[in-house]
Every structure is written in structure tokens, then in C-alpha cells.
Design an enzyme around this catalytic site. Structure first.
Site, PDB file in Angstrom:
ATOM      1  CG  LEU A  93      12.323   2.354  33.900  1.00 23.02           C
ATOM      2  CD1 LEU A  93      11.073   2.170  34.753  1.00 23.02           C
ATOM      3  CD2 LEU A  93      13.014   1.018  33.688  1.00 23.02           C
ATOM      4  CG  ASP A  94      12.892   1.602  26.732  1.00 21.65           C
ATOM      5  OD1 ASP A  94      13.844   2.395  26.662  1.00 21.65           O
ATOM      6  OD2 ASP A  94      12.989   0.381  26.494  1.00 21.65           O
ATOM      7  NE  ARG A  95       5.025   7.871  24.981  1.00 18.37           N
ATOM      8  CZ  ARG A  95       4.548   8.661  24.039  1.00 18.37           C
ATOM      9  NH1 ARG A  95       5.317   9.060  23.053  1.00 18.37           N
ATOM     10  NH2 ARG A  95       3.291   9.051  24.064  1.00 18.37           N
ATOM     11  NE  ARG A 123      11.413  -2.409  23.733  1.00 19.55           N
ATOM     12  CZ  ARG A 123      11.315  -1.166  23.278  1.00 19.55           C
ATOM     13  NH1 ARG A 123      11.934  -0.162  23.915  1.00 19.55           N
ATOM     14  NH2 ARG A 123      10.624  -0.921  22.186  1.00 19.55           N
TER      15      ARG A 123
END
Length: 337
Positions: free
Chosen positions: A149-151, A252
Site C-alpha cells: 500500500l502507498d505510504r 489514484r
């Protein structure tokens, strides 16, 4: 999602074998290797290639070589720039756990595994303390990590404790058998109550950190995201998204390409926070507050077949407080008349 398998081989030094999978086919060799070994800089990887430390299908290759599906890559790694991740006593919200795997509700502002600029405080450091032994299928710097998962994306993430489980879970991700659902708040109103966004995704031509949509089949990888509106507001949408593929930044990028970027997504909307003053013109600065300090994207649900128990495992990671706070403000100040 990580596609490549990293299997240590016998021999002198750190020799690692990789097989190129569909999602990384077409990448430059040096980019492919940096993706697999984020603890090594691109310049170090390029030196290893130039020095003959990398072979593709048994032959030397250049950094610019475009990886092909099924390529067998072997790399003699230099000594790591940093020590292996140390266990750190960081609290974890465990959603499910057995002897084979675990599901964790990752907080935002936490990097999944150590990489340049983030050598401690990562999810891997926390996992090492909480669970001890984890699968090393993805190497010593990413123990247990099956997907990422992205930060600044919070929510459910899957962790493997041993290699067999890791292999079978990776295969389920690769064959799109894992159900993933995200909750997002968008800046802008989506036109339809539900729809598919099908646009190819590639690396941004000018910004190495970003991804972009493209119609070029030579560089873009197929990507599909289903969305369904949960609640509408004036100028904003609360939506659930189900990515049918697993491209980098997929949700996104797809939401941004239809004019509704994820709220407070600095990379694709230009802002990294959302304040009460954004909803209340003329608000006294003393009464202002940050509603959302990061992008409004949360990995809400995961569902998959347990590789060992052969039972369906389904978890839900509750929406974080900042999402509830933002939704409450939208209902107060941006409700549809």
C-alpha cells in the site's frame, strides 16, 4: 502488488534469481532490479550490471535492456547499504491472524518496507517485532510482504508468515483472485453512480514519481477500476473502488483522469491536506482545523481463499477517524439540497 519471486541460490556472495512477470515486463533492466531491491540505489544496480554481476537468461545484459515476460534474471548483489530491518515495538492493529498469515490495518504515514530515506519505522519493522518469523520469499528487506500500500494509504494489508503461504497468495494476486475494495473521497463529483474506468497506465513521461494514463499499448499496461458512489456532496464524492488489476497508483490515477482526484492527494490533486476552511468561506482562522492530513484513500476490504485451510477469509478495516471527521464536515457544509 509484488510479482517477482526472489529465491536465494547457493554460491559465493548474495546471488538472487528472479523471474520477470507480466506486470514488470517491458521495464528497463535497471528499473526492474531497483523495484525488487529498494535498499540499493539505481547507480549501484547499474554498476553491478556493468561489472557483469547480472545475467538475463544466462547472458550478460545492459541496463537499458527491456525485460520480457519469463526472463530469468540472476544478480550478484553487493553488500547492502543498510543492515537488515530491526524489530521495533510499533503498535499494530491486527485484523486476523493464524499460524500461516496475518492481516493488519496499516496506518497512514507508514512506509511498508525499508527503502532509501526510510530505514526504520516501517511496517516491516513492526511486523518483525510482533510476529518474529516471516516469509523471506521477497528477500530480507521485505519479510512477509505479499503486496503493498502507498505510504499515505491506510487499511488492510496481507502478510505471509511462511514461504508456501506466500507463494500461493502471490499467485492469487497475480491471477486476480483476491477481492480488494477501497474507500475514497474525491475532489469533484463523479458523473455516474457506478462505472468502470478502463485506461492503460504507464510511468509519467516527466515525473519519475508519478504514473499516468496512456493510449499507447507499447508502454501502457491494461488497468481497470470499478467504482460505486456511496454518498454525494456538492463538489465531492464518497466512493468505493474495486481495482480489477493491480497497477501502481491505479485508483489514484484513474480517479484523477476522470476529473475527480482523491482528496488531499498531493501527487495527483496538488494538495496534501484538507481544512475546514475549504468548506466554510470566511472562517475565522482561529476556528480552522485540518480535517484530513493525507490522501483520502483507505483499503477497506480484502477477501481471498486461505492457501492452507481452504476457507474464505474476509476482513474489513474500519474507516480511520480523519475520514469520519471529513465526511461529517461534508454532510454539514456540502450536503446536496
Amino acid at each position: 502488488m509484488e510479482d517477482e519471486e526472489a529465491l536465494p541460490l547457493p554460491g559465493v556472495g548474495r546471488v538472487v534469481a528472479l523471474q520477470v512477470q507480466a506486470k514488470t515486463a517491458g521495464m528497463r533492466l535497471d528499473q526492474f532490479l531497483v523495484l525488487q531491491f529498494p535498499d540499493f540505489s539505481r547507480s549501484i544496480v547499474q554498476k553491478a550490471i556493468e561489472g557483469g554481476g547480472v545475467t538475463v537468461n544466462g547472458a550478460a545484459a545492459k541496463s537499458s535492456y527491456k525485460a520480457r515476460l519469463g526472463d530469468q534474471v540472476r544478480i550478484q548483489l553487493p553488500e547492502p547499504e543498510r543492515p537488515e530491518p530491526a524489530p521495533e515495538d510499533i503498535p499494530l492493529d491486527v485484523l486476523y491472524e493464524d499460524e500461516y498469515l496475518a492481516l493488519v490495518n496499516k496506518p497512514f504515514d507508514m512506509v511498508v518496507h525499508p527503502a532509501k530515506g526510510h530505514w526504520s519505522g516501517t511496517l516491516v519493522n513492526a511486523l518483525a517485532h510482533r510476529f518474529g518469523a516471516l516469509s523471506t520469499l521477497n528477500g530480507d528487506y521485505r519479510p512477509g510482504i505479499v503486496h503493498r500500500l502507498d505510504r499515505d494509504t491506510s487499511g488492510a494489508i496481507l502478510v505471509a508468515k511462511e514461504e508456501r503461504t506466500h507463494r500461493e497468495l502471490s499467485l492469487q494476486f497475480e491471477t486476480r483472485k483476491v477481492f480488494k475494495e477501497y474507500a475514497a473521497i474525491t475532489q469533484g463529483q463523479l458523473d455516474r453512480d457506478s462505472d468502470y474506468i478502463e485506461r492503460r497506465i504507464c510511468h509519467h513521461p516527466h515525473d519519475r514519481v508519478k504514473m499516468a494514463v496512456t493510449d499507447d499499448t507499447a508502454i501502457g499496461k491494461e488497468a481497470c477500476t470499478f467504482y460505486e458512489v456511496i454518498e454525494r456532496f456538492r463538489g465531492y464524492t464518497f466512493v468505493r473502488c474495486q481495482p480489477r488489476t493491480g497497477r501502481t497508483h491505479q485508483i489514484r490515477v484513474h480517479l484523477a483522469c476522470v476529473g475527480c482526484p482523491v482528496l488531499a492527494d498531493k501527487l495527483y490533486s496538488g494538495r496534501d491536506h484538507f481544512n475546514l476552511a475549504d468548506l466554510v468561506p470566511g472562517l475565522d482562522p482561529a476556528a480552522d482545523e485540518v480535517l484530513l492530513p493525507r490522501q483520502a484513500l483507505h483499503a477497506l476490504r480484502l477477501r481471498f481463499l486461505h492457501p492452507i485451510k481452504k476457507e474464505v477469509v474476509a476482513v474489513e478495516a474500519p474507516l480511520p477517524p480523519e475520514s469520519h471527521r471529513t465526511l461529517a464536515a461534508l454532510r454539514t457544509y456540502r450536503a446536496l439540497k
